[in-house]
Motif scaffolding. Structure first.
Motif, mmCIF file in Angstrom:
data_model
loop_
_atom_site.group_PDB
_atom_site.id
_atom_site.type_symbol
_atom_site.label_atom_id
_atom_site.label_comp_id
_atom_site.label_asym_id
_atom_site.label_seq_id
_atom_site.Cartn_x
_atom_site.Cartn_y
_atom_site.Cartn_z
ATOM 1 N N ASN A 516 0.838 -1.207 0.000
ATOM 2 C CA ASN A 516 0.000 0.000 0.000
ATOM 3 C C ASN A 516 0.869 1.251 0.000
ATOM 4 N N LYS A 519 2.330 1.597 -3.321
ATOM 5 C CA LYS A 519 1.300 1.891 -4.313
ATOM 6 C C LYS A 519 0.844 3.337 -4.250
ATOM 7 N N TYR A 520 0.627 3.795 -3.015
ATOM 8 C CA TYR A 520 0.013 5.122 -2.890
ATOM 9 C C TYR A 520 1.034 6.241 -2.622
ATOM 10 N N ASP A 545 4.371 6.663 5.016
ATOM 11 C CA ASP A 545 4.742 7.112 3.661
ATOM 12 C C ASP A 545 4.378 8.572 3.478
ATOM 13 N N ARG A 564 -12.421 1.030 -0.620
ATOM 14 C CA ARG A 564 -11.292 1.699 -1.278
ATOM 15 C C ARG A 564 -11.639 3.164 -1.480
ATOM 16 N N VAL A 565 -10.642 3.996 -1.301
ATOM 17 C CA VAL A 565 -10.906 5.432 -1.468
ATOM 18 C C VAL A 565 -11.110 5.720 -2.959
ATOM 19 N N SER A 570 -7.004 1.975 -7.251
ATOM 20 C CA SER A 570 -6.655 0.749 -6.538
ATOM 21 C C SER A 570 -6.609 -0.419 -7.509
ATOM 22 N N GLY A 575 -4.876 -3.733 -6.794
ATOM 23 C CA GLY A 575 -5.378 -3.921 -5.416
ATOM 24 C C GLY A 575 -6.701 -4.654 -5.400
ATOM 25 N N THR A 576 -6.924 -5.375 -4.357
ATOM 26 C CA THR A 576 -8.190 -6.122 -4.230
ATOM 27 C C THR A 576 -9.140 -5.453 -3.253
ATOM 28 N N GLY A 577 -8.635 -4.509 -2.474
ATOM 29 C CA GLY A 577 -9.484 -3.868 -1.431
ATOM 30 C C GLY A 577 -9.578 -4.726 -0.196
ATOM 31 N N GLY A 579 -6.556 -5.956 1.382
ATOM 32 C CA GLY A 579 -5.250 -5.959 2.062
ATOM 33 C C GLY A 579 -5.323 -5.524 3.513
ATOM 34 N N LEU A 580 -5.951 -4.388 3.759
ATOM 35 C CA LEU A 580 -6.019 -3.886 5.137
ATOM 36 C C LEU A 580 -6.876 -4.797 6.019
HETATM 37 P P1 ADP Z 1 -6.097 -2.164 -1.906
HETATM 38 O O1 ADP Z 1 -5.869 -3.503 -2.420
HETATM 39 O O2 ADP Z 1 -7.056 -1.374 -2.687
HETATM 40 O O3 ADP Z 1 -4.873 -1.460 -1.557
HETATM 41 P P2 ADP Z 1 -6.369 -2.199 0.915
HETATM 42 O O4 ADP Z 1 -7.351 -2.872 1.812
HETATM 43 O O5 ADP Z 1 -4.968 -2.541 1.119
HETATM 44 O O6 ADP Z 1 -6.870 -2.406 -0.541
HETATM 45 O O7 ADP Z 1 -6.556 -0.673 1.116
HETATM 46 C C1 ADP Z 1 -7.807 -0.129 1.079
HETATM 47 C C2 ADP Z 1 -7.770 1.284 0.603
HETATM 48 O O8 ADP Z 1 -7.113 2.103 1.542
HETATM 49 C C3 ADP Z 1 -6.998 1.501 -0.631
HETATM 50 O O9 ADP Z 1 -7.813 1.317 -1.741
HETATM 51 C C4 ADP Z 1 -6.581 2.919 -0.519
HETATM 52 O O10 ADP Z 1 -7.553 3.772 -1.007
HETATM 53 C C5 ADP Z 1 -6.405 3.116 0.940
HETATM 54 N N1 ADP Z 1 -5.013 3.018 1.376
HETATM 55 C C6 ADP Z 1 -4.422 1.976 1.985
HETATM 56 N N2 ADP Z 1 -3.159 2.239 2.291
HETATM 57 C C7 ADP Z 1 -2.921 3.474 1.873
HETATM 58 C C8 ADP Z 1 -1.788 4.314 1.898
HETATM 59 N N3 ADP Z 1 -0.614 3.925 2.434
HETATM 60 N N4 ADP Z 1 -1.926 5.575 1.362
HETATM 61 C C9 ADP Z 1 -3.086 5.946 0.844
HETATM 62 N N5 ADP Z 1 -4.173 5.206 0.795
HETATM 63 C C10 ADP Z 1 -4.104 3.976 1.292
#
Ligand code: ADP
Length: 620
Positions: A516, A519-520, A545, A564-565, A570, A575-577, A579-580
């Motif tokens: 993440n 990616k971001y 980050d 997901r934002v 994503s 991304g699968t949404g 991860g977190l």
């Molecule tokens: P994804 O596979 O889309 O990354 P996650 O569950 O890991 O799914 O994250 C969910 C959402 O949280 C992401 O789509 C993103 O919008 C936001 N996000 C996660 N980590 C970060 C980060 N380090 N900076 C910005 N946005 C993040």
């Protein structure tokens, strides 16, 4: 008034009854006794008088006979001479004075003409005079006669008796007797006096005995009354003293038994009530009972809590407290009977709780009869889970449909001839492969989540130095990030600390968070990975980050599955949404916590804690 009230007591009633009884008894006895005594005395007196008169008459008879000259009929001289005449008179005098022994009695001997021949009276002057009393006249006619007269001078009763002195049928004269009855009546008066005194003494004794007796009756009764009053006020611990084995004693015993039984019944009742109220108080559901008019009769704490009531709702209509339309009021004809409905508390505003209210009508006979029971359950979480489940299914379908649709359209294009085009075909195949990989990743993530949810995922926990986990992962991402000019800095304070974790799972967490961050992050951005011991038990891992950041409003939901934002971004980044969500589940499985801080366009910081290895304690 108070004085009068004393006479209304049983004690005084008993005493009065006794007094009346004794008075009546004494009066009856006295009347009978006095009358009998009087009769006895009078007849005795009369008899004595008669016997004296008779005796005198018999003795005087021959003198009178000779005095009349009739006695010479048997050959004696023709008439009594003066000497003889004097002789019989002195004989008569002698007889009159000595024969009659009655005290104070007047005795007269009269001849056939009523002339007094002799008398016991002091006044001898009446000798020779005529006695004109009716009794004497009657006696001279041959009939004995008697009467009781009142002496006008002394006002004493006097018995008057006149007895004829007869020889054969010839009346020779009469004996006249007059005797005062006063001594006899004096005796009667004295007797009366004795009886009156006796009555007085017995009355006094009766009063004393009556008081004593009534005390023995009233004392236990008063005690029982006091006990009954105490019982009415709720004191069941007293006992009535038993004074005797009689009826009153038995009443006392029965009363004590009654007290005991009542106490037991009340205790039992109290226990039942306590049980009920503790059941109601400790129930996880809210319970409200109403009467037949729909007014609240009973409500437990949980119901008040669920409805967020500040005022006491007792006696208020249920529909008003629940904010329901009026037709839900039990007791009204249009109430549809048992059923359930959902209400939101508070009705306005954010952060509502969803409450399910289930109604059941009561059929009891008591005051609650025909009332209602409403059971309140907080279904907010249930509803939320249900909602999440629906969303999840929709999300999964959507997430799978997108790559499938893409793949389908590319495969169709290939099928329709693109396969022949040496330039396009490899590109199209690459897209299909990417989508396939994404789908595999998605399914892999879903499976992992499902395993974590069902607690199937067994953690193989071992003591590991945290830096041995972080460093290889970080290295991997350093290589990845190099092309974009990303710098990853490790600050592994306490990096040698051993955490007690499932290595592969923690690598997964780090992978998700690092990916993440990469990616971001914007190109040329910097990423920090830090570790620090928080205390003896927990070690904190932080990944920071300088990337796009997360808007404030999304932070609360960021750990939700598929949240997901920016969906497009994503997805474009593979991304699968999930991860977190996976990271949070794994951290929670280790007993730790995960938290995310972010500022839009400034950067993001994710922190999570892991348990520090505590030697044997963990091995157990
Ligand atoms: P994804 O596979 O889309 O990354 P996650 O569950 O890991 O799914 O994250 C969910 C959402 O949280 C992401 O789509 C993103 O919008 C936001 N996000 C996660 N980590 C970060 C980060 N380090 N900076 C910005 N946005 C993040």
């Amino acid at each position: 008034m108070k004085g009068l009230r004393i006479f209304q007591t049983v004690r005084w009633k008993i005493v009065v009854i006794y007094i009346l009884l004794i008075l009546i008894a004494m009066q009856v006895i006295s009347a009978y006794f006095i009358r009998e005594m009087e009769r006895y005395y009078v007849s005795n007196f009369t008899e004595t008088l008669h016997s004296h008169a008779n005796l005198l008459a018999v003795n005087v008879e021959r003198y009178l006979y000779s005095g009349t000259g009739s006695g010479s009929g048997n050959g004696a001289t023709a008439g009594p001479d003066e000497g003889e005449n004097n002789d019989y008179r002195s004989d008569i005098n002698y007889l009159v004075n000595n024969f009659v022994t009655l005290q104070g009695a007047i005795v007269q001997v009269v001849d056939e003409n009523g002339i007094v021949l002799s008398t016991t009276e002091e006044e001898k002057g009446i000798v020779g005079q005529k006695n004109t009393r009716a009794e004497v006249n009657m006696a001279l006619l041959g009939t004995r006669n008697e009467a009781i007269k009142m002496d006008p001078e002394t006002s004493q009763r006097v018995k008057v008796l006149a007895v004829p002195v007869k020889r054969g049928n010839q009346v020779l004269g009469a004996i006249y007797m007059e005797a005062s009855m006063e001594s006899m009546y004096q005796i009667m008066r004295e007797l009366n006096q004795i009886l009156a005194t006796g009555t007085g003494i017995s009355l006094l004794l009766t009063v004393l005995l009556g008081i004593a007796l009534s005390r023995t009756i009233t004392k236990p009764v008063i005690e029982i009354t006091r006990q009954a009053t105490a019982m009415a006020e709720g004191d069941f611990n007293r006992q009535v003293h038993i004074y005797s084995e009689d009826e009153i004693g038995k009443l006392g015993q029965a009363f004590n038994y009654l007290t005991k039984r009542l106490r037991q019944a009340l205790t039992q009742n109290e226990e039942e009530r306590e049980k009920l109220s503790s059941v109601l108080a400790n129930m996880s559901d809210g319970v409200i009972a109403t009467d037949r008019d729909g007014n609240i009769m009973l409500i437990n704490q949980r119901a008040k809590q669920l409805l967020q009531l500040e005022e006491e709702p007792l006696q208020r209509p249920l529909h008003e407290v629940l904010n329901l339309p009026e037709h839900y009021q039990p007791g009204l004809e249009n109430f549809q009977g048992d059923g359930s409905l959902m209400i939101e508390i508070p009705p306005e505003g954010e952060d509502k709780s969803l409450i399910r209210v289930t109604f059941t009508s009561l059929q009891g006979k008591d005051q609650l009869g025909k009332g209602m029971i409403a059971v309140l359950q907080d279904v907010t979480r249930q509803e939320k889970l249900e909602q999440e489940r629906k969303e999840f299914v929709a999300n999964v379908s959507h997430e799978l449909r997108t790559p499938l649709t893409t793949m389908k359209s590319y495969l169709e294009a290939l099928d329709e001839g693109a396969l022949e085009d040496k330039n396009i075909a490899p590109k199209f195949i690459k897209v299909v492969m990417n989508e396939t990989e994404r789908m595999i990743r998605l399914v892999h993530d879903l499976l992992q989540l499902s395993r974590l949810d069902s607690k199937e995922a067994k953690l193989v926990r071992k003591p590991v130095a945290i830096k041995t986990i972080i460093e290889p992962v970080a290295e991997r991402f350093m290589i990845q990030g190099k092309q974009r000019g990303l710098e990853i800095e490790l600050d592994l304070t306490d990096g040698n600390s051993k955490v007690y974790v499932d290595r592969d799972s923690v690598i997964q967490v780090l992978d998700n968070l690092m990916s993440n961050a990469v990616k971001y992050s914007n190109d040329q951005g910097k990423i920090w990975v830090r570790t620090k011991k928080m205390n003896h038990n927990w070690l904190k891992v932080e990944i920071e980050d300088q990337g796009v950041g997360i808007p404030r409003r999304d932070l609360a939901r960021i750990f939700e599955r598929f949240y997901r934002v920016d969906k497009a971004r994503s997805r474009s980044m593979g991304g699968t949404g999930l991860g977190l969500s996976i990271a949070r589940e794994i951290v929670h499985h280790h007993g730790g916590n995960i938290h995310i801080d972010s500022k839009l366009n400034k950067g993001t910081r994710v922190m999570f804690t892991l348990p520090i290895y505590r030697g044997e304690q963990h091995e157990k």
